[in-house]
Every structure is written in C-alpha cells, then in structure tokens.
Design a protein around this motif. Sequence first.
Motif, PDB file in Angstrom:
ATOM      1  N   ASN A 162     -13.952   7.063   1.884  1.00  0.00           N
ATOM      2  CA  ASN A 162     -13.642   8.494   2.007  1.00  0.00           C
ATOM      3  C   ASN A 162     -14.685   9.401   1.350  1.00  0.00           C
ATOM      4  OD1 ASN A 162     -11.368   7.433   3.149  1.00  0.00           O
ATOM      5  ND2 ASN A 162      -9.911   8.682   2.032  1.00  0.00           N
ATOM      6  N   MET A 174      -7.913   7.733  -7.417  1.00  0.00           N
ATOM      7  CA  MET A 174      -7.503   6.899  -6.273  1.00  0.00           C
ATOM      8  C   MET A 174      -8.745   6.424  -5.537  1.00  0.00           C
ATOM      9  SD  MET A 174      -4.505   6.283  -4.358  1.00  0.00           S
ATOM     10  CE  MET A 174      -4.269   5.354  -2.844  1.00  0.00           C
ATOM     11  N   SER A 197       0.836  -1.210   0.000  1.00  0.00           N
ATOM     12  CA  SER A 197       0.000   0.000   0.000  1.00  0.00           C
ATOM     13  C   SER A 197       0.869   1.258   0.000  1.00  0.00           C
ATOM     14  CB  SER A 197      -0.951   0.020   1.204  1.00  0.00           C
ATOM     15  OG  SER A 197      -2.046  -0.835   0.958  1.00  0.00           O
ATOM     16  N   ARG A 257       0.680   4.275  -2.692  1.00  0.00           N
ATOM     17  CA  ARG A 257       0.446   5.654  -2.270  1.00  0.00           C
ATOM     18  C   ARG A 257       1.600   6.582  -2.647  1.00  0.00           C
ATOM     19  NH1 ARG A 257      -3.675   6.094   1.722  1.00  0.00           N
ATOM     20  NH2 ARG A 257      -2.572   7.744   2.809  1.00  0.00           N
ATOM     21  N   PRO A 310      -9.501  -2.172  -2.329  1.00  0.00           N
ATOM     22  CA  PRO A 310     -10.848  -1.592  -2.408  1.00  0.00           C
ATOM     23  C   PRO A 310     -11.963  -2.468  -1.867  1.00  0.00           C
ATOM     24  CG  PRO A 310     -10.128  -2.353  -4.563  1.00  0.00           C
ATOM     25  CD  PRO A 310      -8.939  -2.459  -3.654  1.00  0.00           C
ATOM     26  N   PHE A 329      -9.887   4.293  -2.151  1.00  0.00           N
ATOM     27  CA  PHE A 329      -9.345   3.853  -0.865  1.00  0.00           C
ATOM     28  C   PHE A 329     -10.152   2.693  -0.289  1.00  0.00           C
ATOM     29  CE2 PHE A 329      -8.425   8.321  -1.487  1.00  0.00           C
ATOM     30  CZ  PHE A 329      -7.085   8.435  -1.122  1.00  0.00           C
ATOM     31  N   GLN A 330      -9.556   2.085   0.716  1.00  0.00           N
ATOM     32  CA  GLN A 330     -10.194   0.979   1.418  1.00  0.00           C
ATOM     33  C   GLN A 330     -11.507   1.422   2.073  1.00  0.00           C
ATOM     34  OE1 GLN A 330      -7.234  -0.738   3.921  1.00  0.00           O
ATOM     35  NE2 GLN A 330      -8.651  -2.022   5.011  1.00  0.00           N
ATOM     36  N   ASN A 331     -11.506   2.626   2.659  1.00  0.00           N
ATOM     37  CA  ASN A 331     -12.658   3.061   3.456  1.00  0.00           C
ATOM     38  C   ASN A 331     -13.490   4.159   2.793  1.00  0.00           C
ATOM     39  OD1 ASN A 331     -12.267   1.264   5.634  1.00  0.00           O
ATOM     40  ND2 ASN A 331     -10.523   2.491   6.274  1.00  0.00           N
ATOM     41  N   ASP A 357      -6.501   0.940  -3.581  1.00  0.00           N
ATOM     42  CA  ASP A 357      -5.806   0.469  -2.383  1.00  0.00           C
ATOM     43  C   ASP A 357      -6.726  -0.447  -1.579  1.00  0.00           C
ATOM     44  OD1 ASP A 357      -4.040   0.061  -0.353  1.00  0.00           O
ATOM     45  OD2 ASP A 357      -4.136   2.084   0.471  1.00  0.00           O
ATOM     46  N   GLN A 394     -18.510   2.003  -2.149  1.00  0.00           N
ATOM     47  CA  GLN A 394     -17.266   1.829  -2.893  1.00  0.00           C
ATOM     48  C   GLN A 394     -17.496   2.062  -4.384  1.00  0.00           C
ATOM     49  OE1 GLN A 394     -14.371   2.492  -2.602  1.00  0.00           O
ATOM     50  NE2 GLN A 394     -13.374   0.786  -1.551  1.00  0.00           N
TER      51      GLN A 394
END
Length: 245
Positions: free
Chosen positions: A92, A86, A46, A50, A168, A88-90, A166, A148
């Motif tokens: 955002n 981009m 990761s 990034r 996902p 992200f996992q969470n 990242d 997501q």
Amino acid sequence: MITVKNLYKEFTDHDGKVNEVLSGINYEINKGEKIVIVGPSGSGKSTFLRCLNLLEVPTSGQIIFDGEDITAKGVDINKVRQRMGMVFQNFNLFNNLTVMQNITLAPVKLGIMTEEDARLKALELLRRVNLTDKANVYPASLSGGQKQRIAIVRSLCMNPEVMLFDEPTSALDPEMVGEVLDVMKQLADEGMTMVVVTHEMGFAKEVATKVLFVDEGKILEENTPKEFFENPQSKRLQDFLAKVL
C-alpha cells in the motif's frame, strides 16, 4: 493493552446470505507481547486483526484499547489508528511519491512532526533496515522485500504503541521473505507489542510469546510456541500442523 470482548463479524454476500466470519472472540493482548495468529485460509484471522483498529467494523462486541472502548460512538478512530501501526500484505505504498515522501507524509500532515523532524526520523529508520540509499527513489524501482520494509518504516515513523501485521510476507518471493522477517524480529527484540497474522511457522516458533490457532471464526487453541507446536491439544490443530510443518 487490547481487550477483545465477545467479537462477532458478519458479512452479507450478493444473494443476501449472512456469513458469520468471527464467532464471539474474547482475547487480551498485553503490552510487549508478540501474538502470532495462524490458521487455514478463510478462518477469520485477517478479519480479526483488521477489527483491532476498526478497518473492519465489528457486527457486535467491544475492542478496548488502552482503557478506551474504540467501538463506542463518538470515538475518533483516526486518533486511535495513529497509535497502531498496520502493515498490509500488498505494501500500500503511494507509487507517485518517493520513499521519503511515503514515510513522512502522515506524521507531517497530521501535525505529529515538523517536516525536518519527520525526515530525520525517516532516515534513522531507513538506516535500521539498510535502505538509506532508496530514500529518493519511487516504489516502482524497489523489490517486494524492499517495499515491505519501507511499509514497516512508514508505520514506525508514527511512533506506534502496537504494530499489526496482516500476512506481511505472503506476497513476496521466497528469497525476500527473510529480509522482512529480520526487521520484524528486530522490532520484537526491542519490545514492540505485535499482532501478526502469518503462514511463517518458523517466525511463530522463534518470536511469538503466544500462538493462536483460529478456525471458523473462533480461537480454537492458544499456547506458548513450544507447547503449541510440540503438544497440540485439539485434533483440528494437529491436522493443520501436519499439513504445514
């Protein structure tokens, strides 16, 4: 499209101890490739992802994007990031904005599109992910998989040339993973250049043009999906695949 030269990244912990997370990575990503990065937790995958858009600033080394060294002094990194989506996992997402506002905020604010054009683009993208009916709701009412998919749409609304993912699907319930991977597969089929950090080995087998195995801050192995999974060269990768497959 992206050339990584001698990339190092160090973090200093609370006790002043320096930890080297990336140890001299060299790699080249060509237009249209789907690079899937796998490896154990804490291997640096990761951090590597990034660094590609300087969300993590390398300790040393170069990232060259479309011929420009984006690690050089004076580079407008925000301009560069407009061309790199981009996810992200969470998710955002902004919880105080509707789905439509989340998607159109950046392109309108940055002057890339008028409000009307951004709205039309957002609706077209929402149609593609089967979420047009969610345009005016707030993120709190969405499932993880829907959030997501909205996060992917938000990135796509900027017309990026590269998409970075990242992990996902790692924050999703198992039954929601498929709906997000389907959108990513669709993007891959359309020729989007993608770099994906994931634990989804099925996705790597099906979509990747190349799979990288990262461990202890180095790319230990790289191959086509078929060779990577059927004929792993290093003992370390053999052990890793024995645990995850």
